[in-house]
Motif scaffolding. Structure first.
Motif, PDB file in Angstrom:
ATOM      1  N   ALA A  99     -21.546  -2.735  -6.730  1.00  0.00           N
ATOM      2  CA  ALA A  99     -23.023  -3.378  -5.862  1.00  0.00           C
ATOM      3  C   ALA A  99     -22.836  -3.409  -4.384  1.00  0.00           C
ATOM      4  O   ALA A  99     -23.630  -3.221  -3.689  1.00  0.00           O
ATOM      5  N   SER A 100     -21.717  -4.279  -4.019  1.00  0.00           N
ATOM      6  CA  SER A 100     -21.102  -4.161  -2.549  1.00  0.00           C
ATOM      7  C   SER A 100     -21.097  -2.695  -2.057  1.00  0.00           C
ATOM      8  O   SER A 100     -21.385  -3.105  -0.647  1.00  0.00           O
ATOM      9  N   ALA A 101     -20.689  -1.950  -2.690  1.00  0.00           N
ATOM     10  CA  ALA A 101     -20.650  -0.532  -1.966  1.00  0.00           C
ATOM     11  C   ALA A 101     -21.945   0.001  -1.948  1.00  0.00           C
ATOM     12  O   ALA A 101     -22.031   0.886  -0.951  1.00  0.00           O
ATOM     13  N   ILE A 102     -23.057  -0.227  -2.344  1.00  0.00           N
ATOM     14  CA  ILE A 102     -24.278   0.488  -2.270  1.00  0.00           C
ATOM     15  C   ILE A 102     -25.356  -0.478  -1.417  1.00  0.00           C
ATOM     16  O   ILE A 102     -26.532  -0.173  -1.364  1.00  0.00           O
ATOM     17  N   VAL A 103     -25.037  -1.630  -0.856  1.00  0.00           N
ATOM     18  CA  VAL A 103     -25.933  -2.539  -0.261  1.00  0.00           C
ATOM     19  C   VAL A 103     -26.574  -1.766   1.088  1.00  0.00           C
ATOM     20  O   VAL A 103     -25.689  -0.985   1.638  1.00  0.00           O
ATOM     21  N   THR A 104     -27.418  -2.059   1.410  1.00  0.00           N
ATOM     22  CA  THR A 104     -28.054  -1.553   2.811  1.00  0.00           C
ATOM     23  C   THR A 104     -28.383  -2.616   3.806  1.00  0.00           C
ATOM     24  O   THR A 104     -28.855  -2.100   5.008  1.00  0.00           O
ATOM     25  N   SER A 105     -28.034  -3.947   3.490  1.00  0.00           N
ATOM     26  CA  SER A 105     -28.266  -4.717   4.456  1.00  0.00           C
ATOM     27  C   SER A 105     -27.050  -5.819   4.472  1.00  0.00           C
ATOM     28  O   SER A 105     -26.470  -5.922   3.042  1.00  0.00           O
ATOM     29  N   PHE A 106     -26.853  -6.675   5.463  1.00  0.00           N
ATOM     30  CA  PHE A 106     -25.623  -7.727   5.496  1.00  0.00           C
ATOM     31  C   PHE A 106     -26.219  -8.805   4.563  1.00  0.00           C
ATOM     32  O   PHE A 106     -25.359  -9.190   3.816  1.00  0.00           O
ATOM     33  N   ALA A 144     -12.105  -3.702   7.054  1.00  0.00           N
ATOM     34  CA  ALA A 144     -13.397  -3.095   7.229  1.00  0.00           C
ATOM     35  C   ALA A 144     -14.330  -3.911   7.974  1.00  0.00           C
ATOM     36  O   ALA A 144     -15.541  -3.459   7.977  1.00  0.00           O
ATOM     37  N   PHE A 145     -14.119  -5.033   8.222  1.00  0.00           N
ATOM     38  CA  PHE A 145     -15.147  -5.752   8.966  1.00  0.00           C
ATOM     39  C   PHE A 145     -15.903  -5.225  10.161  1.00  0.00           C
ATOM     40  O   PHE A 145     -17.056  -5.280  10.276  1.00  0.00           O
ATOM     41  N   PRO A 146     -15.067  -4.636  11.030  1.00  0.00           N
ATOM     42  CA  PRO A 146     -15.825  -3.947  12.135  1.00  0.00           C
ATOM     43  C   PRO A 146     -16.573  -2.877  11.502  1.00  0.00           C
ATOM     44  O   PRO A 146     -17.850  -2.693  12.267  1.00  0.00           O
ATOM     45  N   ALA A 147     -16.290  -1.960  10.486  1.00  0.00           N
ATOM     46  CA  ALA A 147     -17.081  -0.926  10.123  1.00  0.00           C
ATOM     47  C   ALA A 147     -18.114  -1.534   9.247  1.00  0.00           C
ATOM     48  O   ALA A 147     -19.441  -0.981   9.303  1.00  0.00           O
ATOM     49  N   GLY A 192     -19.837  -4.536   9.860  1.00  0.00           N
ATOM     50  CA  GLY A 192     -20.621  -5.009  10.946  1.00  0.00           C
ATOM     51  C   GLY A 192     -21.600  -3.833  11.522  1.00  0.00           C
ATOM     52  O   GLY A 192     -22.615  -3.926  11.780  1.00  0.00           O
ATOM     53  N   ALA A 193     -20.998  -2.821  11.821  1.00  0.00           N
ATOM     54  CA  ALA A 193     -21.512  -1.556  12.619  1.00  0.00           C
ATOM     55  C   ALA A 193     -22.568  -0.955  11.709  1.00  0.00           C
ATOM     56  O   ALA A 193     -23.797  -0.612  11.985  1.00  0.00           O
ATOM     57  N   SER A 194     -21.968  -0.733  10.541  1.00  0.00           N
ATOM     58  CA  SER A 194     -22.924   0.028   9.438  1.00  0.00           C
ATOM     59  C   SER A 194     -23.961  -0.934   9.130  1.00  0.00           C
ATOM     60  O   SER A 194     -25.283  -0.298   8.825  1.00  0.00           O
ATOM     61  N   LEU A 195     -24.157  -2.113   8.920  1.00  0.00           N
ATOM     62  CA  LEU A 195     -25.122  -3.047   8.497  1.00  0.00           C
ATOM     63  C   LEU A 195     -25.678  -3.702   9.652  1.00  0.00           C
ATOM     64  O   LEU A 195     -26.526  -4.549   9.267  1.00  0.00           O
ATOM     65  N   HIS A 196     -25.379  -3.307  10.839  1.00  0.00           N
ATOM     66  CA  HIS A 196     -26.114  -3.923  12.124  1.00  0.00           C
ATOM     67  C   HIS A 196     -26.015  -5.483  12.254  1.00  0.00           C
ATOM     68  O   HIS A 196     -27.050  -6.142  12.523  1.00  0.00           O
ATOM     69  N   TRP A 200     -15.954   2.296   4.477  1.00  0.00           N
ATOM     70  CA  TRP A 200     -15.881   1.018   4.075  1.00  0.00           C
ATOM     71  C   TRP A 200     -16.190   0.791   2.659  1.00  0.00           C
ATOM     72  O   TRP A 200     -15.632   0.147   1.913  1.00  0.00           O
ATOM     73  N   ARG A 201     -17.213   1.590   2.252  1.00  0.00           N
ATOM     74  CA  ARG A 201     -17.893   1.357   0.971  1.00  0.00           C
ATOM     75  C   ARG A 201     -16.812   1.771  -0.014  1.00  0.00           C
ATOM     76  O   ARG A 201     -17.023   1.244  -1.271  1.00  0.00           O
ATOM     77  N   GLU A 202     -15.998   2.805   0.143  1.00  0.00           N
ATOM     78  CA  GLU A 202     -14.964   3.329  -0.625  1.00  0.00           C
ATOM     79  C   GLU A 202     -13.823   2.142  -1.052  1.00  0.00           C
ATOM     80  O   GLU A 202     -13.484   2.212  -2.161  1.00  0.00           O
ATOM     81  N   ILE A 203     -13.828   1.321  -0.376  1.00  0.00           N
ATOM     82  CA  ILE A 203     -12.955  -0.175  -0.703  1.00  0.00           C
ATOM     83  C   ILE A 203     -13.430  -0.620  -1.878  1.00  0.00           C
ATOM     84  O   ILE A 203     -12.908  -0.874  -2.710  1.00  0.00           O
TER      85      ILE A 203
END
Length: 182
Positions: A80-87, A20-23, A25-29, A152-155
């Motif tokens: 908590a990892s599933a709901i974060v909004t920043s890297f 999920a790294f690429p997803a 990265g894209a999601s969290l800019h 990726w959050r579902e992982i």
């Protein structure tokens, strides 16, 4: 099997999210793709430090309560990892997750040593090690399947659910294994 499941939570937390790294990265800019490695580094570094804390606390307060605490944090860390909004928040959550999840490996071995000895202990430790080594091989495929059909959050939701299931199993089935004399 219970202790193997406990140890597997740690391996899953590291390896299931690799595809999920690429997803992520894209999601969290995330501007620099190489920065994504820090998701693993923060977890593993904190896990190493936490390993130094989990054992002595388990010797003082007992294996069962410390194992339940570690499993609970593994489940909450996934959520908590599933709901974060920043890297940056993801890195912080992964470090906290890793620190508290350190007890998973340390305490599983302690429980086996408390309950068994000789050949039986060696056989159980071998089984646990085999499962612990197999999970990193299987986990990325699980992560890939999940991101093929979901975010990726579902992982991380799956990690939280696995932690919750193992927590209930340990809560119901594992007595305190530390001899009160120790």
């Amino acid at each position: 099997a219970m202790m193997a499941s406990v140890m597997a939570l740690n391996a899953l937390a590291v390896d299931a999210m690799l595809p999920a790294f690429p997803a992520i990265g894209a999601s969290l800019h995330v501007a620099e793709a190489n920065s994504l490695q820090f998701i693993i580094t923060s977890y593993l570094f904190a896990n190493a430090v936490g390993s130094l804390v989990a054992g002595p606390l388990a010797d003082r307060y007992g294996r069962r309560p410390m194992m339940l605490l570690s499993i609970a944090f593994a489940a909450v860390g996934g959520l908590a990892s599933a709901i974060v909004t920043s890297f940056e928040a993801l890195l912080a959550v992964r470090a906290i997750h890793g620190f508290f999840a350190a007890g998973l490996g340390v305490l599983a071995v302690s429980v086996i040593r408390d309950r068994f000895e000789g050949d039986r202990m060696a056989r159980l430790m071998s089984l646990i090690i085999i499962i612990f080594l197999a999970v990193p091989v299987i986990a990325p495929s699980l992560g890939q399947i999940i991101i093929t059909i979901a975010s990726w959050r579902e992982i991380f939701h799956v990690l939280a659910a696995a932690g919750a299931m193992v927590f209930v199993w340990v809560w119901i089935r594992l007595p305190e294994t530390l001899d009160p004399a120790h």
